[in-house]
Design an enzyme around this catalytic site. Structure first.
Site, PDB file in Angstrom:
ATOM      1  N   GLY A   1       1.529  -6.002   3.105  1.00  0.00           N
ATOM      2  CA  GLY A   1       0.184  -6.592   3.076  1.00  0.00           C
ATOM      3  C   GLY A   1       0.018  -7.696   4.108  1.00  0.00           C
ATOM      4  O   GLY A   1      -1.036  -7.817   4.746  1.00  0.00           O
ATOM      5  N   ASP A   2       1.065  -8.498   4.276  1.00  0.00           N
ATOM      6  CA  ASP A   2       1.024  -9.560   5.293  1.00  0.00           C
ATOM      7  C   ASP A   2       0.933  -8.950   6.689  1.00  0.00           C
ATOM      8  O   ASP A   2       0.239  -9.466   7.570  1.00  0.00           O
ATOM      9  CB  ASP A   2       2.271 -10.439   5.193  1.00  0.00           C
ATOM     10  CG  ASP A   2       2.564 -10.863   3.770  1.00  0.00           C
ATOM     11  OD1 ASP A   2       1.604 -11.102   3.012  1.00  0.00           O
ATOM     12  OD2 ASP A   2       3.752 -10.946   3.408  1.00  0.00           O
TER      13      ASP A   2
END
Length: 301
Positions: free
Chosen positions: A250-251
């Site tokens: 997600g990052d």
């Protein structure tokens, strides 16, 4: 310049085991240690994509010293604030056991250290980007993200927030450039379960009506959705590949989106870069390299 803030950086201890058993002595068959924390992950992937950033945050003790050493070795520009009490957390991630994680608490961050962070943030200028990502230590108020955005309001800084629950909801009034919940986090905000991209779209639009400019929703194997600032909806299924390590995916999506936007100021390109970076990291042992992101991006075309 892009700045990332990680309030609770970590050393991520990722271990592989065969036939893990509760209540028994288990031995690893593979292990890795990486500097972690959502903002740091964003800075690492930005670096891998050729985009410079400065990583801010708090570090303490022997683990904090290792985080500083490892991020420097990766070529990151950092400006961490050393904290006297406690030590930066160690997060244990059981790679082959249903994604189970054990995350540490982190150091005790006094108000004086928070004031040091504000002093660093006051150096940001118009057109800079500030990424606030991750959880908040119990020693800090739940309002810290919205407090920072209020402090910097009116300075023409673009805010990016990757957080959950009220941490995210509270910043929407400051019109962040980008927010990135996953489908479960988005559903929790509105008290619903969201499983498909079509189900996600109206709730992403609700976040936009609440103040966010761009809403990027990651959905793991279901792909991703972007409702952009022009109110256009973008959808992509998950790229083909073998899941190796979901930590930081997600990052990486946030970093890919920012890299794509920096390159072309085009939302479709930024969205595809976000999906490519997130997926490439999921297909890698660590966070994705630029060539890996490029390969996945081409597959999306």
């Amino acid at each position: 310049m892009i700045y990332t803030v990680t309030f609770n950086p970590s050393l991520d201890y990722i271990v592989s085991m065969q036939d893990f058993a509760m209540g028994m002595t288990n031995r690893t068959v593979g292990e890795q240690i990486f500097p972690g924390g959502k903002g740091i992950n964003v800075s690492i992937v930005l670096r891998n994509l050729g985009i410079e950033s400065t990583a801010l945050g708090f570090v303490a003790g022997f683990t904090g010293a290792q985080i500083v050493k490892d991020t420097a070795a990766m070529g990151l520009c950092t400006d961490f604030i050393p904290v006297e009490n406690g030590f930066s957390r160690i997060n244990v991630k059981l790679k082959d056991f249903d994604g189970t994680e054990i995350n540490g608490m982190g150091p005790d961050i006094k108000q004086a250290y928070v004031e040091q962070l504000y002093a660093k943030l006051d150096r940001l200028q118009a057109k800079d980007v500030l990424v606030l990502a991750g959880s908040i230590p119990k020693c800090l108020p739940d309002s810290i993200y919205s407090d920072i955005l209020e402090h910097l309001a009116g300075r023409k800084i673009s805010f990016v927030v990757d957080a959950t629950g009220q941490l995210l909801v509270n910043v929407l009034q400051y019109s962040p450039f980008l927010v990135k919940p996953n489908n479960h986090e988005l559903g929790e905000i509105f008290g619903v379960e969201l499983h498909t991209r079509q189900e996600v779209i109206p709730y992403a639009e609700k976040l936009q009506k609440m103040g966010a400019q761009n809403v990027l929703v990651s959905m793991a194997g279901q792909g991703a959705v972007l409702v952009d600032a022009d109110k256009e909806v973008h959808e992509l299924p998950a790229p083909q590949g073998v899941l190796v390590n979901a930590v930081g995916a997600g990052d990486s999506m946030v970093a890919g989106f920012l890299a794509g936007w920096t390159q072309k100021q085009d939302y479709d390109h930024a969205f595809r870069m976000g999906v490519a970076a997130g997926s490439a990291s999921a297909f890698s042992e660590f966070l994705a390299l630029g060539k890996e992101v490029e390969t996945v991006y081409k597959s999306l075309e």
